[in-house]
Design a protein around this motif. Structure first.
Motif, PDB file in Angstrom:
ATOM      1  N   ASP A  67       0.822  -1.209   0.000  1.00 41.84           N
ATOM      2  CA  ASP A  67       0.000   0.000   0.000  1.00 41.84           C
ATOM      3  C   ASP A  67       0.860   1.265   0.000  1.00 41.84           C
ATOM      4  N   LYS A  68       1.946   1.232   0.735  1.00 45.45           N
ATOM      5  CA  LYS A  68       2.797   2.417   0.879  1.00 45.45           C
ATOM      6  C   LYS A  68       3.566   2.762  -0.395  1.00 45.45           C
ATOM      7  N   ILE A  69       3.816   1.777  -1.254  1.00 44.63           N
ATOM      8  CA  ILE A  69       4.629   2.036  -2.446  1.00 44.63           C
ATOM      9  C   ILE A  69       3.790   2.142  -3.718  1.00 44.63           C
ATOM     10  N   SER A  70       2.466   2.194  -3.564  1.00 44.46           N
ATOM     11  CA  SER A  70       1.582   2.100  -4.729  1.00 44.46           C
ATOM     12  C   SER A  70       0.698   3.323  -4.913  1.00 44.46           C
ATOM     13  N   THR A  71       0.262   3.493  -6.158  1.00 45.57           N
ATOM     14  CA  THR A  71      -0.884   4.345  -6.464  1.00 45.57           C
ATOM     15  C   THR A  71      -2.105   3.447  -6.511  1.00 45.57           C
ATOM     16  N   CYS A  72      -3.233   3.937  -6.034  1.00 44.89           N
ATOM     17  CA  CYS A  72      -4.486   3.197  -6.147  1.00 44.89           C
ATOM     18  C   CYS A  72      -5.292   3.767  -7.309  1.00 44.89           C
ATOM     19  N   ILE A  73      -5.436   2.985  -8.353  1.00 42.85           N
ATOM     20  CA  ILE A  73      -6.256   3.363  -9.503  1.00 42.85           C
ATOM     21  C   ILE A  73      -7.711   3.059  -9.191  1.00 42.85           C
ATOM     22  N   ARG A  74      -8.590   4.018  -9.423  1.00 47.02           N
ATOM     23  CA  ARG A  74     -10.013   3.801  -9.161  1.00 47.02           C
ATOM     24  C   ARG A  74     -10.877   3.904 -10.414  1.00 47.02           C
ATOM     25  N   ASN A  75     -10.280   4.414 -11.495  1.00 47.13           N
ATOM     26  CA  ASN A  75     -11.008   4.505 -12.765  1.00 47.13           C
ATOM     27  C   ASN A  75     -10.053   4.261 -13.922  1.00 47.13           C
ATOM     28  N   ILE A  76     -10.585   3.763 -15.015  1.00 44.76           N
ATOM     29  CA  ILE A  76      -9.831   3.615 -16.254  1.00 44.76           C
ATOM     30  C   ILE A  76     -10.560   4.390 -17.350  1.00 44.76           C
ATOM     31  N   LYS A  77      -9.817   5.213 -18.071  1.00 44.76           N
ATOM     32  CA  LYS A  77     -10.375   5.905 -19.228  1.00 44.76           C
ATOM     33  C   LYS A  77     -10.034   5.068 -20.459  1.00 44.76           C
ATOM     34  N   ILE A  78     -11.061   4.543 -21.109  1.00 44.24           N
ATOM     35  CA  ILE A  78     -10.878   3.692 -22.277  1.00 44.24           C
ATOM     36  C   ILE A  78     -10.994   4.537 -23.536  1.00 44.24           C
ATOM     37  N   VAL A  86     -14.326   6.890 -22.729  1.00 43.91           N
ATOM     38  CA  VAL A  86     -15.291   6.800 -21.642  1.00 43.91           C
ATOM     39  C   VAL A  86     -14.535   6.380 -20.396  1.00 43.91           C
ATOM     40  N   THR A  87     -14.933   6.923 -19.243  1.00 43.48           N
ATOM     41  CA  THR A  87     -14.292   6.588 -17.974  1.00 43.48           C
ATOM     42  C   THR A  87     -15.174   5.627 -17.202  1.00 43.48           C
ATOM     43  N   VAL A  88     -14.578   4.507 -16.769  1.00 46.34           N
ATOM     44  CA  VAL A  88     -15.335   3.484 -16.051  1.00 46.34           C
ATOM     45  C   VAL A  88     -14.613   3.134 -14.752  1.00 46.34           C
ATOM     46  N   PRO A  89     -15.376   2.710 -13.732  1.00 42.48           N
ATOM     47  CA  PRO A  89     -14.740   2.291 -12.476  1.00 42.48           C
ATOM     48  C   PRO A  89     -13.883   1.041 -12.698  1.00 42.48           C
ATOM     49  N   PHE A  90     -12.696   1.042 -12.123  1.00 45.03           N
ATOM     50  CA  PHE A  90     -11.790  -0.107 -12.243  1.00 45.03           C
ATOM     51  C   PHE A  90     -10.691   0.084 -11.216  1.00 45.03           C
ATOM     52  N   GLU A  91     -10.587  -0.824 -10.245  1.00 42.78           N
ATOM     53  CA  GLU A  91      -9.660  -0.602  -9.147  1.00 42.78           C
ATOM     54  C   GLU A  91      -8.492  -1.581  -9.164  1.00 42.78           C
ATOM     55  N   ASP A 197      -6.411   7.798  -5.059  1.00 45.58           N
ATOM     56  CA  ASP A 197      -7.585   8.088  -5.897  1.00 45.58           C
ATOM     57  C   ASP A 197      -7.109   8.608  -7.247  1.00 45.58           C
ATOM     58  N   ALA A 198      -6.780   7.699  -8.137  1.00 41.33           N
ATOM     59  CA  ALA A 198      -6.194   8.071  -9.426  1.00 41.33           C
ATOM     60  C   ALA A 198      -6.867   7.304 -10.561  1.00 41.33           C
ATOM     61  N   TYR A 199      -6.391   7.528 -11.765  1.00 40.49           N
ATOM     62  CA  TYR A 199      -6.954   6.846 -12.930  1.00 40.49           C
ATOM     63  C   TYR A 199      -5.839   6.495 -13.907  1.00 40.49           C
ATOM     64  N   GLY A 200      -6.161   5.597 -14.833  1.00 46.05           N
ATOM     65  CA  GLY A 200      -5.229   5.235 -15.886  1.00 46.05           C
ATOM     66  C   GLY A 200      -5.916   5.301 -17.235  1.00 46.05           C
ATOM     67  N   VAL A 201      -5.132   5.157 -18.296  1.00 48.74           N
ATOM     68  CA  VAL A 201      -5.652   5.233 -19.661  1.00 48.74           C
ATOM     69  C   VAL A 201      -5.289   3.957 -20.414  1.00 48.74           C
ATOM     70  N   PHE A 202      -6.274   3.386 -21.100  1.00 48.96           N
ATOM     71  CA  PHE A 202      -6.045   2.303 -22.053  1.00 48.96           C
ATOM     72  C   PHE A 202      -6.658   2.727 -23.375  1.00 48.96           C
ATOM     73  N   SER A 203      -5.946   2.492 -24.467  1.00 47.95           N
ATOM     74  CA  SER A 203      -6.443   2.952 -25.760  1.00 47.95           C
ATOM     75  C   SER A 203      -6.221   1.892 -26.837  1.00 47.95           C
TER      76      SER A 203
END
Length: 422
Positions: A67-78, A86-91, A197-203
């Motif tokens: 937990d201490k060394i990570s970002t927590c992704i809560r959404n993915i923008k596809i 479109v942004t969807v929940p994804f943890e 509370d962050a997000y990532g991108v997949f394309s």
């Protein structure tokens, strides 16, 4: 030549090998974990840790450290081929393999495993068709290390598999990947608030098919400093070699205004690094008399819905369970090992389905409160199969993702069916 004896030898100290060694040592077995590299060391990867591996890290009591060394992704923008998104929940968690692999090695050692880094495995000892150990070179000396069981966790180009002459690659199931780290990537503040509370991108893009691009903030400073893992994966074929993938990534960035803004002023802080992945269609033999293969050595991943790290962790636990069964019965035959390995994998899959049906996520870390269930796996079995089929089709024909993204954006009933959350 010195001769050493151990209960189990695990070759390769990546996530699969370290998790397996930790489970084995935790149960009291005498385990020797070997790796040719010196840790910490970098490893090309997307750095995404989903439900499967997070659950095992929790079981091995290392979740707070992760937990201490990570970002927590809560959404993915596809992103789709036509430029819509479109942004969807994804943890999930994201942590660099440089830090993750050291954490997992340290976890294995903390449970009692012996770790030899900088130790090169030269060959597998095989007598009358039964694996009896390995020959190594360590600090300039060659040794013969004997054991009841050898577990190969040494990646897609597994020396263990090659030595046993069981590796036969199918070109259609080989994937090439390249990734680099960037600093100063401009993340959307509405979607990237802090470390937890962050997000990532997949394309998906026609110039790459089959494959996809990604951008993911990584580590505890991923959001704060805009440190992102950016990369590309594509099915290997003669016309698309690994050296081309960074160029394809640059073309994608320059052709998408939203992505171009993200990387404006960003600085690349690592070289492009990549490797070869083999997927589950290779149908690798995973067990034999005196040996097991796990992780990428067993070709268990499938891009998008059977991610490599979760598959590696599940196979590590399955191998440990098979080893326990073998030691209980003093039987290290292919039949017992294979049956126990498959039974454990089946039991793990069944437990995950039951947890999802009950609405439970993966174990939660105290500060991140991470529930890393894959939303795309929600719903009935028929729904899951449809979603999986669409995802795979979208990699080969990205125009399919145009339709999926468009419908996810406008049809809330469909959105709920597919991702399990509005």
């Amino acid at each position: 030549m010195a001769v050493i004896e151990r209960d189990v030898i695990v070759v390769g100290a990546g996530p699969a090998g370290s998790i397996c060694a930790a489970y084995l040592a935790k149960s009291g077995l005498d385990v020797l974990l070997l790796d040719k590299d010196i840790f910490p060391r970098d490893k090309a990867c997307g750095d995404m840790l989903r439900e499967g591996i997070v659950a095992h890290v929790n079981h091995l009591e290392a979740i707070d450290a992760l937990d201490k060394i990570s970002t927590c992704i809560r959404n993915i923008k596809i992103g789709s081929n036509n430029g819509s998104s479109v942004t969807v929940p994804f943890e999930c968690y994201t942590a660099s393999r440089y830090q993750l692999d050291k954490l997992l090695v340290d976890t294995a050692v903390s449970w009692g495993a012996e770790f030899r880094q900088g130790c090169r495995v030269l060959d597998v000892i095989c007598e009358r068709g039964v694996v009896r150990g390995v020959r190594t070179r360590f600090r300039g000396d060659e040794s013969e290390i004997r054991s009841k069981l050898v577990i190969g966790a040494d990646g897609a180009s597994s020396m263990v598999a090659k030595s046993l002459d069981i590796m036969e690659e199918k070109p259609s199931g080989i994937w090439l990947s390249q990734r680099a780290y960037f600093k100063g990537v401009k993340l959307e503040r509405a979607l990237a608030r802090d470390q937890y509370d962050a997000y990532g991108v997949f394309s998906f893009d026609a110039r790459l098919a089959p494959g996809y691009f990604w951008v993911l903030p990584v580590g505890k400073d991923g959001v704060k400093k805009g440190i992102c893992n950016a990369g590309v994966v594509a099915c290997g074929r003669d016309s698309l070699v690994a050296a081309e993938l960074p160029r394809r990534f640059a073309e994608w960035v320059s052709s998408r205004e939203e992505i171009k803004r993200m990387f404006q002023g960003a600085k690349q802080i690592s070289p492009w690094t990549g490797g070869k992945l083999t997927d589950i269609t290779q149908a690798m033999k995973k067990a034999g008399d005196g040996f097991l293969l796990i992780g990428d050595a067993a070709s268990l991943m499938m891009p998008l819905f059977n991610d490599g790290l979760s598959a590696a962790a599940d196979s590590a636990k399955a191998a440990a369970d098979a080893a326990f069964a073998a030691f209980r019965k003093s039987d290290f035959s292919e039949g017992l090992l294979e049956n126990a390995y498959e039974a454990s994998l089946h039991s793990q899959r069944k437990a995950k389905l039951a947890a999802r049906s009950a609405g439970a996520g993966a174990p939660q870390a105290a500060s991140a409160a991470l529930a890393a269930a894959n939303p795309l796996a929600a719903g009935s079995l028929a729904d899951k199969l449809k979603v999986n089929a669409l995802l795979m089709e979208s990699m080969h024909d990205p125009q399919v993702m145009d339709l999926v993204v468009e419908r996810l954006g406008r049809d809330m009933a469909y959105r709920k069916q597919v991702i399990g959350s509005v």
